[in-house]
Design an enzyme around this catalytic site. Structure first.
Site, PDB file in Angstrom:
ATOM      1  N   SER A 129      -3.067  16.238  -1.027  1.00 46.49           N
ATOM      2  CA  SER A 129      -2.485  16.727  -2.275  1.00 46.49           C
ATOM      3  C   SER A 129      -3.136  16.043  -3.468  1.00 46.49           C
ATOM      4  CB  SER A 129      -0.995  16.385  -2.263  1.00 46.49           C
ATOM      5  OG  SER A 129      -0.448  16.523  -3.552  1.00 46.49           O
ATOM      6  N   TYR A 147       6.318  10.211  -1.108  1.00 49.17           N
ATOM      7  CA  TYR A 147       5.642  11.405  -0.557  1.00 49.17           C
ATOM      8  C   TYR A 147       4.129  11.287  -0.781  1.00 49.17           C
ATOM      9  CZ  TYR A 147       3.368  15.924  -1.087  1.00 49.17           C
ATOM     10  OH  TYR A 147       2.453  16.933  -1.054  1.00 49.17           O
ATOM     11  N   LYS A 165       0.642  10.760   1.848  1.00 50.97           N
ATOM     12  CA  LYS A 165      -0.630  11.510   1.828  1.00 50.97           C
ATOM     13  C   LYS A 165      -1.818  10.540   1.731  1.00 50.97           C
ATOM     14  CE  LYS A 165       0.985  15.714   2.035  1.00 50.97           C
ATOM     15  NZ  LYS A 165       0.823  16.497   3.261  1.00 50.97           N
TER      16      LYS A 165
END
Ligand code: UFG
Length: 332
Positions: free
Chosen positions: A124, A148, A152
């Protein structure tokens, strides 16, 4: 080539599955349906006219993943499975680290056992953090502002090390910008459970009457109209980017990172206006305070994917808005 799509019933996974099948690849899905519906598989089959092997499995479960690899002759993995809500990750960091890291590590262990060497990862643009100037290039320093995003970043590191340790391994890290839109058939699209966190699903629910009005988070950003600017990309273009990444990985060992965006930035109010114009529906909105962690602008430099993968997004904002509504208007 037979490709395992972990989380293949999700928004990006399902569109990638359709694209792979339409380009002659075989696709196998493993999904625990924690954030997707089972009928997505039937819908993908309807679009493509092909039967899809689908396993109801948690890919953190090593036995389950091993048995899929034993049954199917998997040549490559595209790893979509993972939790993806920024605010939820702030509240439940351990759950996010546990799930997103465990799923990845389990898939990598099983791949090693079965000698599978091709891995494409859903990363991302969040890994560019809040310090880099736009447009973001793949070689910029990374940082994150929430758990989050950190999952990643950790996974990118794990995969970089894995590729470095095995000269035959081929890893592609795809840094998505803001995927929106839906398949042109209107059969698959994004349908978040509960109140949507992201802009386009929220607008779509205001359009359908499910929500009263959009809450615009801040109009004092350093952008032309004061609202946040993002690089929105049609999910069908994104799906095509995965197929290009897979083709690249099949021919090149090592680890490469690619941005998948359009390179064009639109503000929240640009998106509201474009949606209204494309679909003839008024979107009432109110200006609210900023959401914690939001940055002024996120936009991709897309030259690396164009040069090396031969991929470029083709759909425009009008397509993204029209296809989103074509999907949303049929949701009960
Ligand atoms: N926004 C609103 N109202 C809403 C939702 C969003 O005004 O109800 C605004 C945000 O403040 C931001 C823009 O719309 O300016 C886009 O917000 P999204 O939540 O749709 O997308 P983000 O750019 O915040 O986040 C997305 C993905 C994340 C990913 C990040 C990386 O959802 O998973 O891009 O760039 F980490």
């Amino acid at each position: 080539m037979k490709v395992l799509l972990t989380g293949g019933a999700g928004f990006i996974g399902s569109h990638t599955c359709v694209e792979l099948l339409s380009q002659g690849y075989d696709a196998v899905i493993a999904d625990n349906f924690c954030n997707s519906e089972r009928d997505v598989i039937t819908r993908c089959e309807k679009i493509t006219g092909k039967k899809i092997a689908c396993y109801d499995a948690d890919v953190a479960d090593k036995e389950a993943v091993s048995s899929i690899f034993a049954k199917e002759k998997i040549d490559a993995v595209i790893h979509f499975a993972g939790y993806k809500s920024v605010p939820e990750s702030v509240k439940l960091p351990v759950m996010y680290y546990r799930n997103n890291l465990d799923t990845t590590l389990t898939v990598l262990e099983v791949m090693k056992e079965f000698g599978v060497k091709i891995f494409v990862f859903s990363s991302s643009a969040t890994v560019y953090g809040d310090k880099n100037p736009v447009p973001f290039t793949e070689d910029m320093p990374t940082s994150t502002t929430n758990p989050y995003g950190t999952t990643k970043l950790f996974i990118e590191k794990i995969l970089t090390d894995t590729a470095a340790a095995d000269g035959e391994m081929s890893v592609v890290l795809l840094r998505y910008f803001n995927p929106i839109g839906a398949h042109k058939s209107g059969l698959i699209g994004e349908n978040p459970k509960g109140i949507p966190n992201n802009l386009m699903p929220y607008i779509a629910q205001v359009a359908s009457g499910k929500r009263e009005m959009l809450h615009v988070y801040g109009n004092d950003f350093n952008t032309p109209d004061g609202t946040g600017v993002r690089d929105y990309i049609h999910v069908e273009d994104l799906a095509k980017g995965h197929v290009k990444a897979l083709e690249y990985a099949a021919k090149n060992a090592g680890c490469e990172i690619f941005n998948l965006g359009t390179g064009i930035g639109y503000s929240v109010l640009d998106i509201v206006k474009a949606f209204e114009k494309a679909n003839g529906i008024k979107i009432p909105y109110v200006i609210d305070p900023r959401r914690p962690g939001d940055i002024d602008e996120s936009r991709a430099d897309v030259s690396k994917a164009a040069k090396i993968l031969g991929w470029k997004a083709e759909k425009n904002l009008d397509d993204m808005c029209a296809d989103t509504w074509n999907w949303q208007k049929n949701i009960k």
